[in-house]
Scaffold this motif. Structure first.
Motif, PDB file in Angstrom:
ATOM      1  N   VAL A  28      -9.669   7.006   6.464  1.00 49.81           N
ATOM      2  CA  VAL A  28      -8.522   7.913   6.412  1.00 49.81           C
ATOM      3  C   VAL A  28      -7.554   7.644   7.562  1.00 49.81           C
ATOM      4  O   VAL A  28      -6.335   7.574   7.354  1.00 49.81           O
ATOM      5  N   ASP A  29      -8.075   7.477   8.769  1.00 45.70           N
ATOM      6  CA  ASP A  29      -7.205   7.258   9.918  1.00 45.70           C
ATOM      7  C   ASP A  29      -6.415   5.954   9.777  1.00 45.70           C
ATOM      8  O   ASP A  29      -5.220   5.897  10.098  1.00 45.70           O
ATOM      9  N   SER A  30      -7.085   4.919   9.297  1.00 41.96           N
ATOM     10  CA  SER A  30      -6.405   3.643   9.101  1.00 41.96           C
ATOM     11  C   SER A  30      -5.329   3.764   8.034  1.00 41.96           C
ATOM     12  O   SER A  30      -4.206   3.277   8.206  1.00 41.96           O
ATOM     13  N   PHE A  31      -5.668   4.420   6.930  1.00 40.84           N
ATOM     14  CA  PHE A  31      -4.700   4.578   5.836  1.00 40.84           C
ATOM     15  C   PHE A  31      -3.487   5.350   6.328  1.00 40.84           C
ATOM     16  O   PHE A  31      -2.338   4.959   6.045  1.00 40.84           O
ATOM     17  N   ASN A  32      -3.707   6.430   7.053  1.00 39.05           N
ATOM     18  CA  ASN A  32      -2.571   7.214   7.554  1.00 39.05           C
ATOM     19  C   ASN A  32      -1.684   6.389   8.484  1.00 39.05           C
ATOM     20  O   ASN A  32      -0.441   6.496   8.434  1.00 39.05           O
ATOM     21  N   ALA A  33      -2.294   5.540   9.295  1.00 37.53           N
ATOM     22  CA  ALA A  33      -1.507   4.690  10.190  1.00 37.53           C
ATOM     23  C   ALA A  33      -0.687   3.688   9.404  1.00 37.53           C
ATOM     24  O   ALA A  33       0.492   3.438   9.727  1.00 37.53           O
TER      25      ALA A  33
ATOM     26  N   MET B 227       0.832  -1.206   0.000  1.00 41.41           N
ATOM     27  CA  MET B 227       0.000   0.000   0.000  1.00 41.41           C
ATOM     28  C   MET B 227       0.867   1.257   0.000  1.00 41.41           C
ATOM     29  O   MET B 227       0.577   2.222  -0.717  1.00 41.41           O
ATOM     30  N   ARG B 228       1.921   1.235   0.815  1.00 45.59           N
ATOM     31  CA  ARG B 228       2.817   2.395   0.860  1.00 45.59           C
ATOM     32  C   ARG B 228       3.504   2.603  -0.485  1.00 45.59           C
ATOM     33  O   ARG B 228       3.634   3.748  -0.955  1.00 45.59           O
ATOM     34  N   MET B 229       3.950   1.524  -1.116  1.00 44.05           N
ATOM     35  CA  MET B 229       4.627   1.639  -2.415  1.00 44.05           C
ATOM     36  C   MET B 229       3.685   2.191  -3.476  1.00 44.05           C
ATOM     37  O   MET B 229       4.074   3.054  -4.284  1.00 44.05           O
ATOM     38  N   ILE B 230       2.460   1.710  -3.484  1.00 44.10           N
ATOM     39  CA  ILE B 230       1.489   2.180  -4.479  1.00 44.10           C
ATOM     40  C   ILE B 230       1.208   3.666  -4.291  1.00 44.10           C
ATOM     41  O   ILE B 230       1.125   4.430  -5.262  1.00 44.10           O
ATOM     42  N   TYR B 231       1.100   4.077  -3.044  1.00 46.91           N
ATOM     43  CA  TYR B 231       0.826   5.490  -2.774  1.00 46.91           C
ATOM     44  C   TYR B 231       2.033   6.375  -3.094  1.00 46.91           C
ATOM     45  O   TYR B 231       1.901   7.417  -3.741  1.00 46.91           O
ATOM     46  N   ARG B 232       3.214   5.947  -2.665  1.00 41.10           N
ATOM     47  CA  ARG B 232       4.398   6.801  -2.803  1.00 41.10           C
ATOM     48  C   ARG B 232       4.951   6.830  -4.225  1.00 41.10           C
ATOM     49  O   ARG B 232       5.507   7.848  -4.651  1.00 41.10           O
TER      50      ARG B 232
ATOM     51  N   VAL C  73      -4.197   5.899  -3.911  1.00 39.31           N
ATOM     52  CA  VAL C  73      -4.674   5.392  -2.630  1.00 39.31           C
ATOM     53  C   VAL C  73      -5.465   4.114  -2.887  1.00 39.31           C
ATOM     54  O   VAL C  73      -6.385   4.104  -3.707  1.00 39.31           O
ATOM     55  N   VAL C  74      -5.121   3.032  -2.191  1.00 43.82           N
ATOM     56  CA  VAL C  74      -5.864   1.786  -2.323  1.00 43.82           C
ATOM     57  C   VAL C  74      -6.199   1.231  -0.946  1.00 43.82           C
ATOM     58  O   VAL C  74      -5.532   1.530   0.043  1.00 43.82           O
ATOM     59  N   GLU C  75      -7.242   0.421  -0.891  1.00 45.61           N
ATOM     60  CA  GLU C  75      -7.555  -0.319   0.314  1.00 45.61           C
ATOM     61  C   GLU C  75      -6.662  -1.560   0.360  1.00 45.61           C
ATOM     62  O   GLU C  75      -6.062  -1.946  -0.655  1.00 45.61           O
ATOM     63  N   PRO C  76      -6.552  -2.214   1.514  1.00 46.44           N
ATOM     64  CA  PRO C  76      -5.622  -3.349   1.621  1.00 46.44           C
ATOM     65  C   PRO C  76      -5.848  -4.457   0.596  1.00 46.44           C
ATOM     66  O   PRO C  76      -4.876  -5.008   0.063  1.00 46.44           O
ATOM     67  N   SER C  77      -7.102  -4.782   0.304  1.00 43.17           N
ATOM     68  CA  SER C  77      -7.368  -5.864  -0.659  1.00 43.17           C
ATOM     69  C   SER C  77      -6.760  -5.573  -2.022  1.00 43.17           C
ATOM     70  O   SER C  77      -6.327  -6.493  -2.736  1.00 43.17           O
ATOM     71  N   ALA C  78      -6.719  -4.301  -2.388  1.00 39.49           N
ATOM     72  CA  ALA C  78      -6.212  -3.916  -3.702  1.00 39.49           C
ATOM     73  C   ALA C  78      -4.699  -3.998  -3.801  1.00 39.49           C
ATOM     74  O   ALA C  78      -4.148  -3.937  -4.898  1.00 39.49           O
ATOM     75  N   ALA C  79      -4.031  -4.145  -2.679  1.00 30.81           N
ATOM     76  CA  ALA C  79      -2.566  -4.203  -2.666  1.00 30.81           C
ATOM     77  C   ALA C  79      -2.028  -5.626  -2.693  1.00 30.81           C
ATOM     78  O   ALA C  79      -0.810  -5.826  -2.675  1.00 30.81           O
ATOM     79  N   LEU C  80      -2.906  -6.623  -2.760  1.00 33.19           N
ATOM     80  CA  LEU C  80      -2.455  -8.009  -2.663  1.00 33.19           C
ATOM     81  C   LEU C  80      -1.538  -8.408  -3.811  1.00 33.19           C
ATOM     82  O   LEU C  80      -0.599  -9.190  -3.620  1.00 33.19           O
ATOM     83  N   GLY C  81      -1.784  -7.893  -5.009  1.00 30.46           N
ATOM     84  CA  GLY C  81      -0.930  -8.239  -6.142  1.00 30.46           C
ATOM     85  C   GLY C  81       0.503  -7.775  -5.946  1.00 30.46           C
ATOM     86  O   GLY C  81       1.455  -8.540  -6.192  1.00 30.46           O
TER      87      GLY C  81
END
Length: 336
Positions: free
Chosen positions: A327-332, A282-287, A292-300
């Motif tokens: 938002v709070d979860s994503f920021n964490a 998730m961090r790599m996709i964002y940076r 911005v993706v939810e956790p399920s979208a980062a599985l690949g």
């Protein structure tokens, strides 16, 4: 990378994998889906690909009014329901994304929708479902408890039960993602798909096994919600007592036998990934892709991180299937 412009799959005649799905219905489904869900962005992402040592194609299924891929399937469900002589209302169980999709498509076609969710469901997703006009009922427990309640309502009321993944419309609507990828690129070596109930994996997998059988179809689950992966490995249904993952969109405990049959026909590899890898992805996709993706979208991406040799030097397509995250979860999760 050169996109293949104008390649058509409309008149394809050929062998298909042994699933419940039908290629011609998938082609027809794209004409039932609103343009707001079709032809989503798909592009090579060198910034991420260079880090992962592969040629990475991103399919962005967050660029629509509900922020996830499930609108494709819900559009097909509602188009057929609106034109049928059966029930004129729909009910489903959802952790959030399917509920939003059905609420959106139902409102557009004048079909009332009731969504059943567990009390642990993402509160922001539940709020959006209500804002889209659907009735919401919360039950104690998780998505499996919600499914049981949805079945009760369908049995006792004049409402059509939409079982994500078991309902073929949800799978064949998702399959249109595969059509767009095959038409857009001259070759894809690996397609990486999040695996929950199975609609995305079986729909897109069916298209690739029909049109591009050499493509490696990889379907990924988190280790904290492994029921479908375990079932695929065993060749029969395996259930779990609980789930423990941040990827709530894929956190089921009771795989559907018919969906497992389809998955066995299309999946080449079904890995399980760690929670830490999901957060890193998730961090790599964002940076590096500014998405911005939810956790399920980062599985690949998580799967590539854990098994880099499998993907090194290959053209890999990942479907970023949702962006509905608190938002709070994503920021964490971005701290690291």
């Amino acid at each position: 990378m050169q996109a293949v412009i104008g390649k058509s799959t409309e008149r394809y005649e050929g062998a298909e994998p042994d699933t419940r799905l039908d290629f011609r219905r998938i082609v027809q489904a794209r004409h039932q889906i609103s343009k707001v869900f079709r032809d989503t962005p798909q592009f090579e992402c060198p910034a991420l690909g260079d880090l992962l040592d592969c040629e990475l194609i991103v399919k962005l299924e967050t660029a629509n009014p509900i922020g996830c891929f499930k609108g494709r399937g819900s559009e097909v469900v509602m188009a057929r329901l609106a034109s049928s002589r059966g029930p004129n209302a729909a009910v489903c169980a959802s952790a959030g994304n399917l509920g939003q999709a059905l609420a959106y498509s139902g409102r557009a076609r004048g079909v009332p929708v009731t969504v059943i969710a567990g009390t642990s469901a993402n509160a922001a997703k539940i709020d959006r479902i209500r804002r889209l006009g659907a009735a919401v009922e919360l039950v104690d427990g998780d998505i499996e408890d919600a499914r049981e309640r949805a079945r009760e309502i369908a049995a006792n009321r004049d409402a059509f039960l939409v079982e994500d993944s078991e309902n073929l419309d949800t799978c064949e609507g998702a399959g249109t993602i595969g059509l767009e990828l095959v038409e857009g690129f001259d070759r894809i070596d690996v397609i990486a798909l999040a695996l929950g109930g199975g609609a995305l994996a079986t729909g897109v997998g069916h298209v690739f096994k029909t049109l591009s059988p050499a493509t490696d179809v990889v379907c990924i689950q988190p280790k904290g919600a492994p029921a479908m992966a375990m079932s695929w490995r065993a060749g029969s249904i395996v259930t779990t007592e609980r789930t423990d993952t941040i990827a709530d969109g894929v956190a089921g405990r009771f795989p559907i036998p018919a969906v497992l049959h389809d998955l066995l026909a299309v999946a080449d590899h079904v890995p399980l990934v760690e929670e830490a890898s999901i957060m890193t992805a998730m961090r790599m996709i964002y940076r590096h892709a500014r998405i911005v993706v939810e956790p399920s979208a980062a599985l690949g991406i998580a799967a590539i991180l854990e098994d880099p040799s499998r993907y090194r030097g290959k053209r890999v397509a990942v479907v970023l299937c949702g962006a509905n995250v608190l938002v709070d979860s994503f920021n964490a999760w971005m701290q690291g």
